[in-house]
Structures are given as C-alpha cells and as structure tokens.
Design a protein around this motif. Structure first.
Motif, PDB file in Angstrom:
ATOM      1  N   ARG A 112       0.831  -1.200   0.000  1.00 36.13           N
ATOM      2  CA  ARG A 112       0.000   0.000   0.000  1.00 36.13           C
ATOM      3  C   ARG A 112       0.870   1.257   0.000  1.00 36.13           C
ATOM      4  O   ARG A 112       0.526   2.263  -0.610  1.00 36.13           O
ATOM      5  CB  ARG A 112      -0.923  -0.003   1.204  1.00 36.13           C
ATOM      6  CG  ARG A 112      -1.948  -1.118   1.265  1.00 36.13           C
ATOM      7  CD  ARG A 112      -2.919  -1.144   0.074  1.00 36.13           C
ATOM      8  NE  ARG A 112      -2.328  -1.682  -1.146  1.00 36.13           N
ATOM      9  CZ  ARG A 112      -2.144  -2.983  -1.384  1.00 36.13           C
ATOM     10  NH1 ARG A 112      -2.482  -3.883  -0.477  1.00 36.13           N
ATOM     11  NH2 ARG A 112      -1.629  -3.383  -2.533  1.00 36.13           N
ATOM     12  N   ASP A 161       1.918   1.659  -3.501  1.00 34.06           N
ATOM     13  CA  ASP A 161       0.827   2.203  -4.306  1.00 34.06           C
ATOM     14  C   ASP A 161       0.724   3.718  -4.150  1.00 34.06           C
ATOM     15  O   ASP A 161       0.402   4.432  -5.103  1.00 34.06           O
ATOM     16  CB  ASP A 161      -0.495   1.544  -3.914  1.00 34.06           C
ATOM     17  CG  ASP A 161      -0.567   0.089  -4.330  1.00 34.06           C
ATOM     18  OD1 ASP A 161       0.185  -0.293  -5.250  1.00 34.06           O
ATOM     19  OD2 ASP A 161      -1.358  -0.667  -3.732  1.00 34.06           O
ATOM     20  N   VAL A 162       0.980   4.206  -2.942  1.00 32.26           N
ATOM     21  CA  VAL A 162       0.964   5.654  -2.730  1.00 32.26           C
ATOM     22  C   VAL A 162       2.041   6.328  -3.574  1.00 32.26           C
ATOM     23  O   VAL A 162       1.800   7.364  -4.206  1.00 32.26           O
ATOM     24  CB  VAL A 162       1.154   5.981  -1.236  1.00 32.26           C
ATOM     25  CG1 VAL A 162       1.358   7.485  -1.034  1.00 32.26           C
ATOM     26  CG2 VAL A 162      -0.039   5.496  -0.428  1.00 32.26           C
ATOM     27  N   ALA A 186       1.191   6.486  -7.189  1.00 30.07           N
ATOM     28  CA  ALA A 186       0.157   7.458  -7.545  1.00 30.07           C
ATOM     29  C   ALA A 186       0.757   8.757  -8.076  1.00 30.07           C
ATOM     30  O   ALA A 186       0.058   9.525  -8.738  1.00 30.07           O
ATOM     31  CB  ALA A 186      -0.731   7.747  -6.330  1.00 30.07           C
ATOM     32  N   PHE A 187       2.028   9.000  -7.784  1.00 35.05           N
ATOM     33  CA  PHE A 187       2.699  10.198  -8.264  1.00 35.05           C
ATOM     34  C   PHE A 187       3.519   9.862  -9.508  1.00 35.05           C
ATOM     35  O   PHE A 187       4.205   8.840  -9.528  1.00 35.05           O
ATOM     36  CB  PHE A 187       3.637  10.768  -7.198  1.00 35.05           C
ATOM     37  CG  PHE A 187       2.937  11.252  -5.962  1.00 35.05           C
ATOM     38  CD1 PHE A 187       2.490  12.560  -5.867  1.00 35.05           C
ATOM     39  CD2 PHE A 187       2.728  10.400  -4.891  1.00 35.05           C
ATOM     40  CE1 PHE A 187       1.859  13.003  -4.724  1.00 35.05           C
ATOM     41  CE2 PHE A 187       2.100  10.835  -3.743  1.00 35.05           C
ATOM     42  CZ  PHE A 187       1.657  12.144  -3.665  1.00 35.05           C
TER      43      PHE A 187
END
Length: 300
Positions: free
Chosen positions: A134, A137-138, A141-142
């Motif tokens: 997770r 995944d953060v 996201a960028f």
C-alpha cells in the motif's frame, strides 16, 4: 611408438566437452545480439571516458577562455564554448562522471531497499505485505518526475538530494518485481524441502529465493539507470540539481537556454546528444539482457 586409446578417458573427455556452463551460454547469446554489442560498447566507452576524464578533457571544465566567449565549434574548441568561455567538450566529459555517478548510485540505493521490502512482502505476506504494497501504491500514484521534484523540494537542491530523490521513485518498482517472484518461489518444491530441513528464514531468502529473482532485477536495474540519468538532468535543468557551475549534463543544458535563442546551437545540442545516446544505450542493453536471461524469450 603407438599409444592405445583409453575408451574411459575418451568418454570422460567427451562428457567434459558437452558440459555447458550457464555463464558461457549467456555470453554466447549476448554477443550474438548486435544491439547488445553496440549499446554495451557505448556504455563501456562512456565509463572509460568518465574514468579518464582528467586526461581526456582538453581544458579544465571550470576555466574560462575570455577570448572565445560563446564561440562555435573550431579546431581549438571542438564543441565550442559557452557564454563564459568554458570548453563544452571538457564539461561534457567531466559531466559523464557526475551523470553516471547519479544514475548508478541512485538506482543501486533504490534497488537494495526495494529488494529487501519485496522479499519481506512476498515471503511473509499478511499485514507486512499489505503495509509495504500500500505504501508502494501511494508512491505509484505520483508521476516519477513529480515525486522526484517533491523530494528535492523538501530536502533542498544538491547532488546528494538528487540521488535520494531518484532512489525514492525507484524503490516501489523493485519491490513489486521482487515480491512477485518471492510469492511464486516460496511455494516451490526445493524451497519447501529446505524449510522442512529446518533452515531459518534468512537462509531461505538469501540463498534460495533472492538468487532466482536477480535476472528480472538486473534487467530493470540496467534500464532504470538511463531513466535516472534523464531524471537527474531534468532536475538540474529546472534548477533543483547540483550547483549551476557543476559540469553536469542537465546544468550544461540549463546554461544554454539563453544561448539557444541567439542561434548558438552547439551548447545545447552536444550535451543533449550525450544524454540521448546514454539513455538509449542503457535501454537497449536492458532489452538485450532481458532477451538473454529470459528462457521463454530464448526458446521463442
């Protein structure tokens, strides 16, 4: 005097001749790929240029020639000079040191952290896997460049901070690659046999799972170096890299912006070509390594 032929020795010699080393097979397949030879040759040349920069550069990259400000390519300055009279060729040669250093060190740092996180996530699963993935995944996201800008904006400009920024957006991809392999390998028969024999987790991870993940890691490592060099040059171009006077390829391009409008093309073209061919060579070498190391592609 005749010597009798020992059939046992002959059979042994034939067996030794038929033994194929994995490393030998790798090199035979590698040298048969023209793109691998060209890209590998260019990268080797670039490494040699960086290593012997003080002897290859015709001038000190920081010394100005006040009699040749913004001079075009000539016999005395093969790639011309910038607006301060500094030799462009010498700055590009010395810049290869910094660009390779940023690319290799940042990707190595991201690879080491990513491998550790990927092994932990894939081998242990559950909440460790969820926490690591997770977090990845953060970061995913960028966009990579935006993430690097954010890191440098927090830490401040500078060579070491650029390395950290480039390493940060390399970590999640390495972690995901290693995790995918670890999920499959931990259920393999030979790993289960070693676990049944009482081997501790660190032995399973380091001796049995990690080596099997290395081919994919090596391929991505090679490709990521080119991306990291391009990202570092982009950060320098917008003023978030090393000090402006440092002969780094992105800095050279940034200093040439005003000269481009005046039609002095040489200050931007030559460092741009250096970046282009370097990134292209690392990408082609990564493709060649993937074709050589992947059994499915070799048998296709």
């Amino acid at each position: 005097m005749s010597h009798a032929t020992d059939p046992t020795m002959t059979a042994a010699a034939q067996d030794n001749a038929t033994i194929r080393s994995p490393m030998r097979d790798f090199w035979q397949a590698f040298i048969q790929n023209p793109l691998a030879l060209v890209s590998g040759g260019f990268i080797l040349l670039l490494v040699l240029v960086a290593a012997f920069a003080p002897w290859l550069a015709p001038y000190n990259p920081m010394d100005p020639d006040w009699m040749a400000l913004s001079a075009p390519p000539s016999a005395s300055h093969w790639m011309g000079t910038d607006d301060l009279g500094r030799d462009v060729m010498s700055r590009i040669i010395y810049g290869s040191r910094i660009s390779l250093y940023i690319g290799l060190f940042s990707v190595t740092l991201g690879m080491v952290v990513g491998i550790v996180l990927g092994l932990l996530a894939g081998f242990y699963g559950r909440w460790i896997d969820m926490l690591i993935m997770r977090s990845a995944d953060v970061l995913f996201a960028f966009p990579g460049m935006l993430l690097a800008i954010a890191v440098v904006a927090i830490l401040g400009p500078g060579l070491n901070n650029v390395i950290i920024a480039v390493a940060v957006f390399s970590v999640p991809v390495f972690a995901r690659i290693v995790r995918a392999s670890a999920l499959t390998l931990k259920q393999a028969a030979y790993v289960e046999a070693v676990r049944s024999a009482g081997a501790p987790d660190r032995i399973l991870l380091i001796r049995h799972i990690l080596p099997a993940t290395l081919p994919n890691v090596i391929v991505y490592f090679t490709m990521r170096i080119g991306t990291s060099i391009l990202t570092a040059a982009s950060l320098s171009f917008i003023g978030l890299g090393p000090e402006p006077d440092v002969p780094e390829w992105g800095n050279i391009l940034a200093m040439s912006r005003s000269m481009m409008m005046a039609g002095q093309w040489h200050v931007s073209v030559f460092p741009g070509l250096a970046i282009f061919f370097t990134v292209l060579s690392f990408n082609l070498l990564g493709d060649a390594l993937r074709d050589t190391l992947d059994p499915k592609l070799k048998n296709a």
